[in-house]
Structure formats: C-alpha cells, structure tokens
Design an enzyme around this catalytic site. Sequence first.
Site, mmCIF file in Angstrom:
data_model
loop_
_atom_site.group_PDB
_atom_site.id
_atom_site.type_symbol
_atom_site.label_atom_id
_atom_site.label_comp_id
_atom_site.label_asym_id
_atom_site.label_seq_id
_atom_site.Cartn_x
_atom_site.Cartn_y
_atom_site.Cartn_z
ATOM 1 N N ARG A 1 29.186 -32.036 41.029
ATOM 2 C CA ARG A 1 29.870 -31.651 42.285
ATOM 3 C C ARG A 1 29.562 -30.228 42.738
ATOM 4 N NH1 ARG A 1 33.783 -34.425 39.586
ATOM 5 N NH2 ARG A 1 34.104 -36.531 40.379
ATOM 6 N N LYS B 1 21.737 -25.160 54.677
ATOM 7 C CA LYS B 1 21.516 -26.590 54.924
ATOM 8 C C LYS B 1 20.591 -27.119 53.842
ATOM 9 C CE LYS B 1 22.060 -27.144 59.902
ATOM 10 N NZ LYS B 1 21.378 -27.594 61.137
ATOM 11 N N GLU C 1 8.631 -19.506 64.368
ATOM 12 C CA GLU C 1 10.083 -19.309 64.194
ATOM 13 C C GLU C 1 10.451 -17.834 64.360
ATOM 14 O OE1 GLU C 1 12.173 -21.807 63.905
ATOM 15 O OE2 GLU C 1 11.072 -23.471 62.977
ATOM 16 N N LYS D 1 19.216 -14.904 61.813
ATOM 17 C CA LYS D 1 19.732 -16.194 61.341
ATOM 18 C C LYS D 1 21.080 -15.998 60.651
ATOM 19 C CE LYS D 1 19.029 -20.645 59.437
ATOM 20 N NZ LYS D 1 18.165 -21.700 58.955
ATOM 21 N N GLU E 1 27.957 -25.583 61.996
ATOM 22 C CA GLU E 1 27.515 -26.144 63.270
ATOM 23 C C GLU E 1 28.661 -26.830 63.996
ATOM 24 O OE1 GLU E 1 24.037 -28.777 62.956
ATOM 25 O OE2 GLU E 1 22.944 -27.163 63.924
ATOM 26 N N ARG F 1 25.503 -22.186 66.422
ATOM 27 C CA ARG F 1 24.336 -22.414 65.570
ATOM 28 C C ARG F 1 23.235 -23.189 66.302
ATOM 29 N NH1 ARG F 1 24.320 -23.153 58.992
ATOM 30 N NH2 ARG F 1 22.102 -23.517 58.846
ATOM 31 N N ASN G 1 18.060 -23.927 67.612
ATOM 32 C CA ASN G 1 17.212 -25.069 67.970
ATOM 33 C C ASN G 1 16.406 -24.836 69.238
ATOM 34 O OD1 ASN G 1 17.949 -26.732 65.785
ATOM 35 N ND2 ASN G 1 19.876 -27.199 66.817
ATOM 36 N N HIS H 1 13.289 -26.743 69.906
ATOM 37 C CA HIS H 1 13.186 -27.769 68.867
ATOM 38 C C HIS H 1 13.326 -29.210 69.368
ATOM 39 C CE1 HIS H 1 13.048 -24.500 66.056
ATOM 40 N NE2 HIS H 1 13.029 -25.311 65.025
ATOM 41 N N HIS I 1 10.494 -31.534 68.099
ATOM 42 C CA HIS I 1 10.659 -32.755 67.285
ATOM 43 C C HIS I 1 9.948 -33.933 67.949
ATOM 44 C CE1 HIS I 1 14.480 -30.803 65.450
ATOM 45 N NE2 HIS I 1 13.397 -30.507 64.752
ATOM 46 N N HIS J 1 5.085 -27.726 62.136
ATOM 47 C CA HIS J 1 6.391 -27.525 62.761
ATOM 48 C C HIS J 1 6.432 -26.276 63.658
ATOM 49 C CE1 HIS J 1 10.665 -27.621 63.396
ATOM 50 N NE2 HIS J 1 10.767 -26.396 62.908
HETATM 51 N N1 LIG Z 1 17.323 -26.109 55.511
HETATM 52 C C1 LIG Z 1 16.960 -25.628 56.674
HETATM 53 O O1 LIG Z 1 17.728 -24.932 57.358
HETATM 54 C C2 LIG Z 1 15.588 -25.905 57.176
HETATM 55 C C3 LIG Z 1 15.089 -25.203 58.288
HETATM 56 C C4 LIG Z 1 13.777 -25.437 58.676
HETATM 57 C C5 LIG Z 1 12.998 -26.360 57.989
HETATM 58 N N2 LIG Z 1 13.510 -27.038 56.930
HETATM 59 C C6 LIG Z 1 12.700 -27.991 56.169
HETATM 60 O O2 LIG Z 1 11.630 -27.270 55.576
HETATM 61 C C7 LIG Z 1 10.542 -28.162 55.363
HETATM 62 C C8 LIG Z 1 9.266 -27.477 55.792
HETATM 63 O O3 LIG Z 1 9.116 -26.289 55.044
HETATM 64 P P1 LIG Z 1 7.679 -25.636 54.799
HETATM 65 O O4 LIG Z 1 6.987 -25.485 56.093
HETATM 66 O O5 LIG Z 1 7.894 -24.467 53.946
HETATM 67 O O6 LIG Z 1 6.891 -26.810 54.064
HETATM 68 P P2 LIG Z 1 6.574 -27.131 52.527
HETATM 69 O O7 LIG Z 1 7.684 -26.793 51.648
HETATM 70 O O8 LIG Z 1 6.076 -28.535 52.522
HETATM 71 O O9 LIG Z 1 5.338 -26.160 52.220
HETATM 72 C C9 LIG Z 1 4.143 -26.322 52.958
HETATM 73 C C10 LIG Z 1 2.933 -26.443 52.015
HETATM 74 O O10 LIG Z 1 2.669 -25.154 51.469
HETATM 75 C C11 LIG Z 1 2.517 -25.233 50.051
HETATM 76 N N3 LIG Z 1 2.946 -23.918 49.565
HETATM 77 C C12 LIG Z 1 4.187 -23.420 49.479
HETATM 78 N N4 LIG Z 1 4.151 -22.117 49.139
HETATM 79 C C13 LIG Z 1 2.845 -21.797 48.993
HETATM 80 C C14 LIG Z 1 2.174 -20.598 48.654
HETATM 81 N N5 LIG Z 1 2.816 -19.449 48.455
HETATM 82 N N6 LIG Z 1 0.820 -20.644 48.567
HETATM 83 C C15 LIG Z 1 0.145 -21.787 48.814
HETATM 84 N N7 LIG Z 1 0.721 -22.941 49.166
HETATM 85 C C16 LIG Z 1 2.063 -22.943 49.247
HETATM 86 C C17 LIG Z 1 3.344 -26.415 49.656
HETATM 87 O O11 LIG Z 1 2.864 -26.964 48.469
HETATM 88 C C18 LIG Z 1 3.147 -27.364 50.833
HETATM 89 O O12 LIG Z 1 1.971 -28.098 50.643
HETATM 90 C C19 LIG Z 1 10.864 -29.427 56.124
HETATM 91 O O13 LIG Z 1 11.238 -30.444 55.219
HETATM 92 C C20 LIG Z 1 12.046 -29.040 57.002
HETATM 93 O O14 LIG Z 1 12.899 -30.132 57.270
HETATM 94 C C21 LIG Z 1 14.782 -26.819 56.506
HETATM 95 ZN ZN LIG Z 2 12.299 -24.951 63.073
#
Ligand SMILES: NC(=O)c1ccc[n+]([C@@H]2O[C@H](COP(=O)([O-])OP(=O)(O)OC[C@H]3O[C@@H](n4cnc5c(N)ncnc54)[C@H](O)[C@@H]3O)[C@@H](O)[C@H]2O)c1
Ligand SMILES: [Zn+2]
Length: 375
Positions: free
Chosen positions: A135, A157, A199, A241, A251, A256, A260, A263, A267, A280
Amino acid sequence: MPSPSSEVHSIDVSLGDRSYKIEIGTESIDTFSDSILASLGDLTHALVIADAAVENPWAMTIASSIAKQKTPSGDDIRVNLIAVPSGETSKSIGQLDTLWQWMLESSADRRSVVIAIGGGVIGDLAGFAAATFTRGIRFIQVPTTLLAMVDSSVGGKTGINLPTAKNMVGAFWQPSLVLIDTSVLSTLPDRSYISGLGEVVKYGVIDDAPFFEWLEANAGKLLDRDDNAVRYAIAESCRSKANVVGEDERETSGRRAILNYGHTFAHAIEATAGYGQVLHGEAVAIGMQMAAHLAIELELCDAELLKRQTALLKACGLPTTYAAADPDAMLPVMKRDKKVSHGNLRFVLPERIGSVTLLGDIKEPNVTKAILACC
Ligand SMILES: NC(=O)c1ccc[n+]([C@@H]2O[C@H](COP(=O)([O-])OP(=O)(O)OC[C@H]3O[C@@H](n4cnc5c(N)ncnc54)[C@H](O)[C@@H]3O)[C@@H](O)[C@H]2O)c1
Ligand SMILES: [Zn+2]
C-alpha cells in the site's frame, strides 16, 4: 571560483507533508548516496529499478555507493538492483507484476525505498510499483532523459498503460526526492534530447515570460548542451512544474491543466502518426504551434506570440510544422482525449508569453483551420 560542476540547484516542491526537494547538478552522481541518506535518514534497504540502457554505468554506480553507506545504527544497507527492458511496452501489467514479485523475493518491507533510474517509462512504472507495494513505500526519482528531468519525475503521477489506453491505470504518489545529474545526458541521442526541449519551451509560454526570454537568448547553448545552461533550464522548468503542481496536486482545480498546453493536438499527432514516429516533445512543439494559431483565430493573442514561439522552437532544433497533419484523422482522437468532457473540445490557449487560459466549447472548423495552418 567554484567550478561549474559544483553548482547545484535545489528546488522545493511544497505539498505539505508530501513536500520534497529536487537537486540538479553536473557530475554529482557520486554525491547521490549522501543526499539520499541525508533526506531519508532511516534508509535500510534500497530497491534500485533501472532502465536497461542506463544500468551500466549509472545505476550500478549509484547502487554501489549506497551499498557502501551504513544505517544510523551502523548496519549495512541492503541494495537490490533490477534492470527493466527499455521502451514504452515496459509500462505494462506484466512488468509491474515482475517488479512486485522481485520486491517480495528481495524481502522488501514498508521501510524499503524504490530508486527509479531512467526516463519517464521507468519513473512511471517504478513509481507505481512503489505506490502499490504494501500500500505504498517511499521512492526516489533519478531521471536520465531530459523529458523526465523537466517533466515526468516531478509531480507524482505514476502508472502503466493498458493494451489500448495509455496511462489508464495509476496513482498520485509523490517521490521523496528527485536527484538530477546532467552528465547522464551525455549518452542520450540528440533527437531525444531535443524532444525534451519542447517541454522546456512550454514552461516559458505557459508560466514564465522571463524564462522564455532567457531561452531566446540561450537556445544555442542548450543545443550545445552547455552544462550551466542545461542545469538552469532544468531548474526553471522544475520550478514552474512544482508551482503548478503545488497549486493543484491532483488535477482538481483545473490549474494543473495548463501543463497540457499543446498536448491535445500532440496526442492526436502521436496517435495518427503511429506511436514512436513523432517523438512526444516534437509533437508538443507542433501542438503548441497549432494552439497558437487557434488562439490567434479566436483573438486571444496577437501574431507576435506565434512569431516568437516559432523562432524559439526552430532555434532549439524542433519542428514547427507537420506536413502529414490530417484534421479528419486527428479530430476523432481529440474528442476521445481523457481531458475532453462529453465531446466538448477544450484547449489550453496562450494569451501572451507567460500566460495561458483553458477554453471550452471550441468549434471544430476553428480546430481544423489551426491544424491546416501547420501543414
Ligand atoms: N508522470 C508524468 O507526469 C509524465 C509526464 C510526461 C511523460 N510521462 C511518461 O514518460 C514516458 C516518456 O518518457 P521518456 O521520453 O523519458 O521515454 P523513455 O523512458 O522511454 O526513454 C527514452 C529512451 O531513452 C533511453 N534512455 C534513457 N536514459 C538514457 C540515457 N541517459 N542515455 C541513453 N539512453 C537513455 C531509454 O532506454 C529509452 O529507450 C511516457 O511513458 C510518458 O507517458 C509521464
Ligand atoms: Zn508532455
């Protein structure tokens, strides 16, 4: 004169008893275990969950420096490490189950602490594993992509995808600490790094005109990955942020939603292009352009805003148009967007640099026109 790498930005996320710090340095990874112990004095067991791409050297370095530390009573700190396959498909119930089983086999208990090392995928997945195991146990974010450093690691999130619905299952679960070392970006491919800048520009438009001006003056340094500039841009993004999240953690007030900006269009671009085709942050850049066109059409802002936004996005190496944009394909996706209520198209639209507003009941022909303006 301190060397650039010794300058560490520290930002407070103020959320009452869920408040935490974000520390941003360069070549600071060796100090992470000290920071972790200082902020979680009673650490006895660390569960390090790493993206396979950053296991060696980043996650192994952090894990071994924690293992060299002692608990306040002089005992060894136990450390377990697991590598998760890279990519969005790891944000799944299958991977979550693997993590739960591994936590159990590692004799984790309610005092164990998850340390998520990777991009947004690992932050979301490991954060949700932490939110749900017994939990809820504490967790620390160590973001390794620019997108994760400026966005996903802050705000609490967490979650996974269902086979046909992204981010459909999750929890609000704030980290206890966010540790950022910009040196880990050295292995990140250019396209991913630049995508993260989408971003960063977003924060300037929605919340912070002086930061937008700083970005206009320093985009070249950011593209060159100048350490001082990168740390400053991450710090300002996290500050924005953190402020927004502090005002609307779950939210509920609508505040919040300003995060977006761009976005709803983004999307729809990502979905219609096929996931992974447009990154993205690239989609967000194009989406912000569409939103600015829409705002001009609705006489919410002047053309100068679009001109400055276009110039800044280009200076950051980001796309500002998308030739394949198809309103007929995008509109149905936009109407299904989680943020849309009962088919009422709502958008975060700019009024001026540093200020946006959430507007509902936007007519489809206006949306179509804004999309076509960016083809
Ligand atoms: N929680 C939130 O508020 C929030 C906000 C925005 C996005 N997200 C989520 O984040 C995800 C996208 O995140 P992302 O763009 O970081 O993608 P990701 O985590 O898939 O990383 C992108 C790629 O980079 C590689 N990588 C990571 N760090 C590296 C480094 N230092 N050197 C070399 N390669 C590296 C990873 O292996 C992957 O292949 C999505 O699932 C999205 O939904 C969440
Ligand atoms: Zn975003």
